[in-house]
Design an enzyme around this catalytic site. Structure first.
Site, mmCIF file in Angstrom:
data_model
loop_
_atom_site.group_PDB
_atom_site.id
_atom_site.type_symbol
_atom_site.label_atom_id
_atom_site.label_comp_id
_atom_site.label_asym_id
_atom_site.label_seq_id
_atom_site.Cartn_x
_atom_site.Cartn_y
_atom_site.Cartn_z
ATOM 1 N N THR D 157 0.801 -1.239 0.083
ATOM 2 C CA THR D 157 0.064 0.122 0.009
ATOM 3 C C THR D 157 0.910 1.286 -0.092
ATOM 4 O O THR D 157 1.669 1.283 0.765
ATOM 5 C CB THR D 157 -0.982 -0.027 1.253
ATOM 6 O OG1 THR D 157 -1.582 -0.922 1.097
ATOM 7 C CG2 THR D 157 -1.891 1.275 1.291
ATOM 8 N N ARG D 166 -10.220 10.966 9.078
ATOM 9 C CA ARG D 166 -11.430 10.359 9.143
ATOM 10 C C ARG D 166 -12.175 10.884 10.311
ATOM 11 O O ARG D 166 -12.257 10.275 11.357
ATOM 12 C CB ARG D 166 -11.355 8.870 9.245
ATOM 13 C CG ARG D 166 -10.514 8.264 7.935
ATOM 14 C CD ARG D 166 -10.192 6.790 8.017
ATOM 15 N NE ARG D 166 -9.160 6.606 6.864
ATOM 16 C CZ ARG D 166 -8.391 5.205 6.990
ATOM 17 N NH1 ARG D 166 -8.931 4.275 7.553
ATOM 18 N NH2 ARG D 166 -7.552 5.062 6.035
ATOM 19 N N LYS D 234 -0.808 -0.564 -4.413
ATOM 20 C CA LYS D 234 -2.102 -0.157 -4.598
ATOM 21 C C LYS D 234 -2.047 1.175 -3.701
ATOM 22 O O LYS D 234 -1.149 1.475 -2.843
ATOM 23 C CB LYS D 234 -2.973 -1.208 -3.143
ATOM 24 C CG LYS D 234 -4.032 -0.683 -3.091
ATOM 25 C CD LYS D 234 -4.790 -1.751 -2.106
ATOM 26 C CE LYS D 234 -6.229 -1.070 -1.492
ATOM 27 N NZ LYS D 234 -6.418 -0.190 -0.562
ATOM 28 N N HIS D 258 -7.933 4.840 -2.068
ATOM 29 C CA HIS D 258 -8.253 4.082 -0.821
ATOM 30 C C HIS D 258 -9.706 4.306 -0.279
ATOM 31 O O HIS D 258 -9.831 4.545 0.983
ATOM 32 C CB HIS D 258 -7.216 4.778 0.281
ATOM 33 C CG HIS D 258 -6.729 3.740 1.133
ATOM 34 N ND1 HIS D 258 -5.551 3.073 1.259
ATOM 35 C CD2 HIS D 258 -7.376 3.245 2.375
ATOM 36 C CE1 HIS D 258 -5.363 2.518 2.476
ATOM 37 N NE2 HIS D 258 -6.476 2.443 2.902
ATOM 38 N N ARG D 261 -10.629 7.312 1.824
ATOM 39 C CA ARG D 261 -10.375 7.373 3.306
ATOM 40 C C ARG D 261 -9.042 8.139 3.195
ATOM 41 O O ARG D 261 -8.560 8.288 4.523
ATOM 42 C CB ARG D 261 -10.188 6.045 3.754
ATOM 43 C CG ARG D 261 -11.627 5.279 3.873
ATOM 44 C CD ARG D 261 -11.540 3.764 3.856
ATOM 45 N NE ARG D 261 -11.237 3.049 5.283
ATOM 46 C CZ ARG D 261 -12.006 3.107 6.188
ATOM 47 N NH1 ARG D 261 -13.540 3.263 5.746
ATOM 48 N NH2 ARG D 261 -11.712 2.485 7.270
ATOM 49 N N GLY D 291 -15.362 1.647 -4.579
ATOM 50 C CA GLY D 291 -16.897 1.979 -5.173
ATOM 51 C C GLY D 291 -17.434 0.680 -5.771
ATOM 52 O O GLY D 291 -18.518 1.004 -6.087
ATOM 53 N N ILE D 292 -16.847 -0.356 -5.946
ATOM 54 C CA ILE D 292 -17.369 -1.529 -6.733
ATOM 55 C C ILE D 292 -18.608 -1.899 -5.991
ATOM 56 O O ILE D 292 -18.126 -2.446 -4.909
ATOM 57 C CB ILE D 292 -16.326 -2.213 -7.031
ATOM 58 C CG1 ILE D 292 -15.051 -1.823 -8.184
ATOM 59 C CG2 ILE D 292 -16.995 -3.856 -7.811
ATOM 60 C CD1 ILE D 292 -15.679 -1.525 -9.363
ATOM 61 N N GLY D 312 -13.861 -4.200 -1.131
ATOM 62 C CA GLY D 312 -13.731 -4.320 0.016
ATOM 63 C C GLY D 312 -14.992 -3.993 1.095
ATOM 64 O O GLY D 312 -15.288 -5.297 1.479
#
Lengths: 370, 370, 370, 370
Positions: D157, D166, D234, D258, D261, D291-292, D312
């Site tokens: 990552t 957040r 990623k 991400h 995020r 967003g999938i 995710g």
């Protein structure tokens, strides 16, 4: 108290929504998946603005035109919709009579709830919509019956290898009530549509059993050799596919995403209408299907390159609202609206409408400040 | 308790909506069809942003200009609107007096509820709006009356072969109350507008009887030969039509979709304003009509190429809210707002405004997250 | 019960909206006219998306930069805002102390509610904002006082020939409470701002009396000859004006529409930021003003070509919410957010941020289907 | 009463929202800052429309493909998500078993709540997600453990030098409950994530302690020399970064922000997908993340140039809703939807989908008129 006369198809829609059983309303109104394409169909038409011309004599205008080789009172045909009897006991017969009186072609569906012969007996100009059944004998039999019953065109639906995931029907466990059947099919072939179940749509299950998912351009060529009727392919979106169709001698293509009921996320048909027209030139007609709700929408479609449009759900609304008379009101409204719009746009005919300039503007957002 | 002074035309609109009978409000506010164009007119103006210039001396600015050959205090004229008496007993007389005091032209409509001679007698500079009546004698008579009464221009409306489908009026079965008449017409010619009925608009029925749907460019040429008054064509949208008008010696075109009341789905006028200007160059004036609700909107229109604008509904709001004084407040607000906007944009005159750069941005959506 | 620590400027805004008297809130929050530009300022920033770079060492980053010739802890300055005492008794003194601690310049307004000498005495780096008063002697006196008090730049506001039509203030008949005064001006010059009235804003009335509407580029040239302080012009939008400013030896321009408070309908400043930057190259600094509400907004502005930004209303929110400590929280949040955003975007400094690519996307509409 | 079978991931989401503790829901659902990017991720996918092809034989289609060198049943892998046990006691073990049955890779996170060895013991094809820990020994130890446990790829990552702001977690003072731990890390390294506090997120605090903010391309090169496993990066957004990755011999890049995020305001990944694909050609795979939510989204991604996608949050929803069975339902829905969408788009394989044309249209605004 008499019910007010509907002034727009939206009026008829509200009435139908009020009187139809919820699961039938969902079957008629719904789309597949998240209904993205269903919503986009309307938005794409709403985005088209017309640039009317003035000071042309429009006193002697006519909406008359030729659709797939025959004259029609306006560039509108009734789209194939399964099982009209869900909306009214007289189903396709009532709708066909309304179409006859309006002077427009009626498309009888493979999955109509009256047999094709009874539909043509209404005197309506009738196109027969063909699903490519797995059972070749039955398929050929349907074609011969359509020819013998006097249908004037065959419309092959090419976008249903199987039925799209229509979540409303699955949630409702939708199945046909006992009195509604696939009247053109043998009992064996149609009966699956009656078996209700939880978490499934009986109509989708039937489609999966009966329809061939391996339909290809070769089959279109075969069909072209099988019948002398004009052939219409319904469900084309890619301009390349429109060109392939024209190359095979097809008489018309219906640019359509099946009213948002097959591939959710498919592009609104009107978005690609101009490209489809360019791809085929004048070698075949181009009809638009999906979201047509007014004479203005018809005019928008003509200005974008269509020879005509199909109108589906609104006929069902009309049947539900008031039977044959309701169906007639729907077509009458479309005729009156189109006549009005043509004239106000400075067009004396649908051919004039094809020369109108259009402007694309997004549907305005609601105001942030009141 | 005194009523608060309106600070914007929206304030006046709210007051008018509160005091007018609902069916009159609908007649004034409504558009045709789904009111797509009505909404788009506003959205199209809202989308225009200005790039002001700074550090220019704007202390001695003026909004004064020439409109159709005569000086005006600002580039605004009162648009033709039928039957002002629906809003206030003094109707056109009150509005014309307000226009006189504001120094702007007042357009008397063929369908005004006071005769043209009484309107010009107010001392307002008056343009006469002409519908092309089927009855040639009556048409010529109207023109002569307008000339003799001292009107300074003839405005021929070219986008009404018949009245658009205004669903609110049809639903309301709208008809004129007894005390409101088409004062310029003979009783026979005007009386149809009084016959209320269910599912129809009496005003539309009257129009269908009286107006000629076969008006063409030849008639414009004939009119050009009939009168020495300046001629304004109202209802042009296509730049090609603007060019045709200029070619026939017309003095001004009003780029307009009739406030969204004729062809629903017609493009917002301001969208084509720049093209219309290019099409005619300086051979005739270009006025914008439709959706003007503030001095900012006037400035936007100038920056997009207009010589001036017409303002219609807001005058009716003013009359409804407070008679002559209300109409005067409307024009006073427009004047104050335009003066403010001109200066803040670095412009000392409407001519300066024509050089302002504009930027088009869609009206922002409401936020998805609060 | 302790109040929760604000995590964003929106938290502070909510607190301020809850504690300020409504008419003061309106004075702070409002824009001119229909507040079109006020809303567009935010939308234009929301539309800017960043393309961050990865795998760059951001462990040793700094937000430090140079602003108008002096070092600053981050590319942010406190914008001139009139009458801080409306929000808190310690007004500008509290805000200036917060700015000093945050390491950013504080702009003292001509219409500050503490005299400039007391503001500079806080130790904050102070820029003095100059309105071009009609009274030349008083104007020159203000400049000398600013110089002698140790201000490090003069910021001339160029977009206020008079105050825009701020309808909220007019509706509220807004006037300064007795304890708040224009502390830099003589009593005569400032007193008009205290005379409340119906249907007017006393603050606007004062401006009309005191400010010169005939300010031009010649005056800027004169000012350039009058002081050795760096000169900042605030209120430029047209790139041509930015170029003119640079040509006169101005040290910085603030691309701004005055927070949507002057010309309603003016383009959002960030829309023209890139062009302004191109117009001036590196001959002067370019600061953005209007709608900055987060460190992300600062980063967006840098990526679009700004050297820094001004932040106005949020400081007033901070003062209202918690006095000096609230103002400090606002600047602290901006610093923390910018530091976070810089690092996550792969930037070790504001200079790196200037190389970031941006993508413009409209703010997403709420979903049509839930 | 049995719970209805979910028909879409949205159904599963609603269930998860109903059963998860609010602070866990926020931890899973939330984004950073104003959640601009979180919302934009969905909007950007919604804007992609497909142009399906017709009359191709899709009866023998397959969603099978190769992902990072190994066969997968569909172009979907489970994204790394920390602490699955927050959603269900069996956490990563249940999710991995579901992935095994679905035939797709499962990515075990550095911050997984079961040790990597137990996860690979489920038999799932497992990729190991690596955060670049400051502690080099521990980092190398993690890599060796992943290799020895049989992981088939290392996913580094690259967009978390520290955790983004957040706000939901900070407001909630979010900390891990006692029974959930960072099972791959020593107690010392992981324990900070358990210390709840007001006005902070314990998870963010832990990240700040443990992760290296100075990760650069040199470290990627070092990693390339350290392991023979395929390497996936990623968190790439800039196409230039994708090209740099490919140049270093990386096997795949995950174009990702991400899930909204990290950098709020970062561009939606799908917006740059095509450019990333062009930048790397076929030298490495390109996966999309963020967003999938449906098989349609997978198809959209393929059509825009992806070799596959990561999913995710929906797995966590599945776990929360119904443990292993819920996770399986999520992957089963994606498989069924993708199979359906592929076929309806005329594609027999993911490779075919890569040739589909897409059209971008903004998500339609809600209608202004009902």
């Amino acid at each position: 108290m008499t019910r007010p006369v509907p002034l727009s198809l939206a009026d008829v829609e509200r009435r139908a929504a009020a009187v139809l059983p919820p699961e039938v309303w969902d079957f008629v109104a719904g789309g597949s998946g998240a209904e993205t394409t269903l919503a986009a169909n309307r938005a794409a038409l709403d985005e088209i603005y017309l640039v009317p011309r003035m000071l042309r004599d429009v006193s002697a205008r006519s909406s008359g035109c030729e659709l797939v080789g025959a004259p029609a009172a306006m560039p509108v045909a009734v789209a194939p919709v399964a099982y009209h009897r869900l909306a009214h006991p007289e189903g396709e017969l009532a709708a066909a009579r309304a179409a006859r009186r309006a002077g427009v072609p009626f498309t009888a569906a493979t999955l109509s709830s009256f047999p094709i012969e009874q539909i043509t007996a209404t005197g309506a100009e009738t196109w027969f919509q063909l699903y490519w059944l797995k059972d070749r004998a039955q398929r050929l039999d349907l074609i011969r019956r359509a020819e013998e019953a006097g249908c004037t065109a065959l419309m092959l639906t090419v976008d249903v290898p199987w039925m799209g995931r229509r979540l409303r029907d699955i949630r409702n466990g939708f199945a046909l009530p006992a009195e509604v059947t696939a009247a053109n099919l043998t009992e064996a072939a149609g009966s699956a549509a009656h078996h209700a179940g939880t978490g499934r749509s009986a109509v989708a299950a039937h489609t999966a059993l009966a329809f061939a998912p391996d339909l290809t351009w070769d089959d279109v060529a075969e069909l072209r050799g099988t019948t002398r009727l004009p052939i219409i392919l319904k469900g084309i979106l890619a301009p390349e596919d429109a060109a392939l169709a024209a190359g095979l001698g097809v008489d018309a293509v219906v640019v359509s995403n099946h009213g948002g009921r097959q591939l959710d996320g498919a592009v609104p048909a009107v978005h690609l209408l101009g490209e489809a027209r360019e791809a085929v030139g004048d070698t075949c007609q181009v009809l638009l299907d999906g979201g047509i709700r007014s004479g203005l929408d018809v005019l928008r479609s003509l200005a974008r390159g269509a020879d005509g449009v199909l109108v589906g759900r609104p006929l069902i609304w009309g049947l539900a609202a008031d039977g044959e008379s309701g169906a007639e009101q729907v077509l009458g409204l479309l005729a009156a609206e189109l006549d009005d719009a043509l004239g106000l746009a400075g067009c004396a005919s649908p051919a004039d409408a094809r020369t109108l300039r259009t402007v694309t503007r997004p549907r305005p957002c609601p105001r942030e400040h009141s």
